[in-house]
Design a protein around this motif. Sequence first.
Motif, mmCIF file in Angstrom:
data_model
loop_
_atom_site.group_PDB
_atom_site.id
_atom_site.type_symbol
_atom_site.label_atom_id
_atom_site.label_comp_id
_atom_site.label_asym_id
_atom_site.label_seq_id
_atom_site.Cartn_x
_atom_site.Cartn_y
_atom_site.Cartn_z
ATOM 1 N N THR A 79 0.810 -1.218 0.000
ATOM 2 C CA THR A 79 0.000 0.000 0.000
ATOM 3 C C THR A 79 0.846 1.273 0.000
ATOM 4 O O THR A 79 0.301 2.359 -0.129
ATOM 5 N N SER A 80 2.156 1.133 0.145
ATOM 6 C CA SER A 80 2.999 2.324 0.193
ATOM 7 C C SER A 80 4.439 1.920 -0.084
ATOM 8 O O SER A 80 4.866 0.808 0.261
ATOM 9 N N GLN A 81 5.142 2.850 -0.713
ATOM 10 C CA GLN A 81 6.552 2.612 -1.005
ATOM 11 C C GLN A 81 7.261 3.937 -0.752
ATOM 12 O O GLN A 81 7.669 4.622 -1.682
ATOM 13 N N ILE A 99 5.409 -0.809 2.504
ATOM 14 C CA ILE A 99 4.498 -1.106 3.610
ATOM 15 C C ILE A 99 3.343 -1.920 3.042
ATOM 16 O O ILE A 99 2.830 -1.613 1.961
#
Lengths: 436, 436
Positions: free
Chosen positions: B327-329, B336
């Motif tokens: 969901t996140s980089q 993440i």
Amino acid sequence: MSASYDAAAVAALADQPVSWQDKALPPAWWGRTVREILADRPRLSQLPTPLLTLSGPGMEHNLATLARWCTEHGVELAPHGKTTMAPALWAAQLDAGAWAITLANAFQLGVARAFGVRRVMVANAVISPLQLRWIADQLAADPSFEVLVWADSVRTVEQMEAARSAHVGADARPLDVLVEMGGAHGRTGARDVETALAVAQAIAAAPTLRLAGVAGYEGAIAHGADEAGLEHVRAYLQSLADVHTQLADLYPADVTPVVSAGGSAYFEQVAKVLGPLASTGARVVLRSGAYIAHDDGYYREISPLGSAPRTDGDRLIPSMHGWVRITSQPEPGLAIFDAGKRDLPFDEGMPEPQLLRPRREGESPTPLTGLAVSKLNDQHGFLRFPEGEPPVVIGDELRVGLSHPCTAFDKWGLIPVIDDPDAADPVVVDLVRTFF
Amino acid sequence: MSASYDAAAVAALADQPVSWQDKALPPAWWGRTVREILADRPRLSQLPTPLLTLSGPGMEHNLATLARWCTEHGVELAPHGKTTMAPALWAAQLDAGAWAITLANAFQLGVARAFGVRRVMVANAVISPLQLRWIADQLAADPSFEVLVWADSVRTVEQMEAARSAHVGADARPLDVLVEMGGAHGRTGARDVETALAVAQAIAAAPTLRLAGVAGYEGAIAHGADEAGLEHVRAYLQSLADVHTQLADLYPADVTPVVSAGGSAYFEQVAKVLGPLASTGARVVLRSGAYIAHDDGYYREISPLGSAPRTDGDRLIPSMHGWVRITSQPEPGLAIFDAGKRDLPFDEGMPEPQLLRPRREGESPTPLTGLAVSKLNDQHGFLRFPEGEPPVVIGDELRVGLSHPCTAFDKWGLIPVIDDPDAADPVVVDLVRTFF
């Protein structure tokens, strides 16, 4: 029906019969409703061990304390509902004036929708097309439902827009999105103002999304409350404020921008750095969740209203406890009790032995000192004490303090609320249902 | 109805509708029964993340493998049901020939009784008068119900006898009690043969109890599989055998004494040391529970049928997996994902990134190397990899291997079973309900 949640749905929880599925309850109660059980004003001594309880007066104090603190500091509260996943406690938070309930993901949002929670902040990116479509359907079905989600990269925005524009028309209600600002060595969130501005521009340009503010989580930036840690938190919060200031021209005219940060560890810093933005038209929203139960571990140490307070206001009261029974005393200095990793939190410190329950009727609880929990297995706990005359014997029941509400609540589907954890035999005044 | 459990009650689980309470399932399925859902042969891609799945063929292999191994080694199996708390899996274990289901406490025994499990070993002392009375009532109500509990001190026996004799008459069915033998620096259990014999004598002398054997848990004695650890385990098991031998004259004539040890880590040592007692009339009973799911962590390393096998027989197949979404980089070398401590076990090692799910239809999963999970928060995971071209992007779905079945199962109330965890889009072949 309340304006902010479905009061009838919450009240109906008390009409459900309990069963063998409820590990907090004795077999004698199976088949009765929560309402029927509570009418008898049962006592803690009627419940089995191991057990998790909440303190009713303690939670009321904590709810009122943080609500008042927020009012006095000009910020709003969208308490993180993932801590408890208990709609009845969310309702109490909303009744105490909370602006919204914060949640972590789409499953939790589904629970909130089942209880008609009107306004939810999902403090994460929602990337899954499946979940984005469902949220779109919820927005379409209920004009009063409001939801805000986060995004920390242009790619995230593109994925959200792609999933939504394939599912809803151009006239659909837009999805409100906050730009998430992070910090070096933190968790999610754009790592610099430039990236955050690019994300905001992407949201503003996306036909089915609406730029609704800036958010972040300072709890991922530090883990202690020394001055260096607090300074680090403030610098991070200032970057979040800077992003908001620079977005002034991008916000749609009909939006009151939300600026949100604040777990239960540093909310006084959030009010200090972000609070002043309220006077420029922003809605400054804390998301503290653990405060309702508080604890005898991590949050007791670090909360601004904990044992070493860093702000004005009443101290929070640790309002969750474990109750365990000694089942073995196999060697000097060691006793084993009947609770383990399935029952009590262990990820932010071990349970703390606090009280010995009365061995005979008419006696008072005895404070315990010199004992420590050294380890939890799946279903057992290890209690250590100096060799010599043992302070506990097989059959004794102990109260233990706990650290980290999030990993305490998620081990119990039904949690008894008691009137006084210090009483010789507390009255069970409520049974709170959780949904994990 | 099976002889060993209530097959109708287990089958009825498939007639229950699923709901927003089932975090493994998509909203589109709410309101449908498990049976209706499975009839459509749904695919993993229809399910949300985060997710825990079981492998159907893997579990079948593990069930058959350990059943065969036990037969070949002359021991019986009472698999520890606390691992899964899934009556449908207990039923599969009983169908595969298990002699009983082992459980940890009275709550879990209540779940077993709801599904008519006929024979249960509670691998603990039961001290609570409340719970002892309930067990007595169960024994009185169902002549086919058999339960064995443990005791490791004379005081425990006295408390059990006091609670029972105040509740049942002299003609009531006695409660079967095993003497628990422990070891230095272990968990529960008498620390020497003399104490164990005194406990046995107390049981034999108690009017409402019946001495039914000897038990212990070698998993609390060691935590590695080097030769020193195994020797330590064998010495402990020999002390357990010695206690049994010295009890020969104390066992009632109508009792086939049970000698029980064996988790999932050292069962080959148990068969080696205790197995020969079978030829002297004892029933030697293993209690392994984790073997049904096995894992990609602690048990893969230590199981006698794991990656470094210490006995003949097929290797067990890791049959539980997590599925997570990026969901996140936010910075180089970090991504993440959407699963945390609420979703995946973390107490015996972090999840292991294994596969990248196909990004487009028609592609195959890609094995992942060089990635590691460094941390779990409540609802987030931290994925680390070398800086440079990132191996994953936002939106990617990953399969992760897991360590410790007991703390994986207890995070999910309904667990999809898939036909092949290596497939591009596995078929969901079952939905297993757990009761924690």
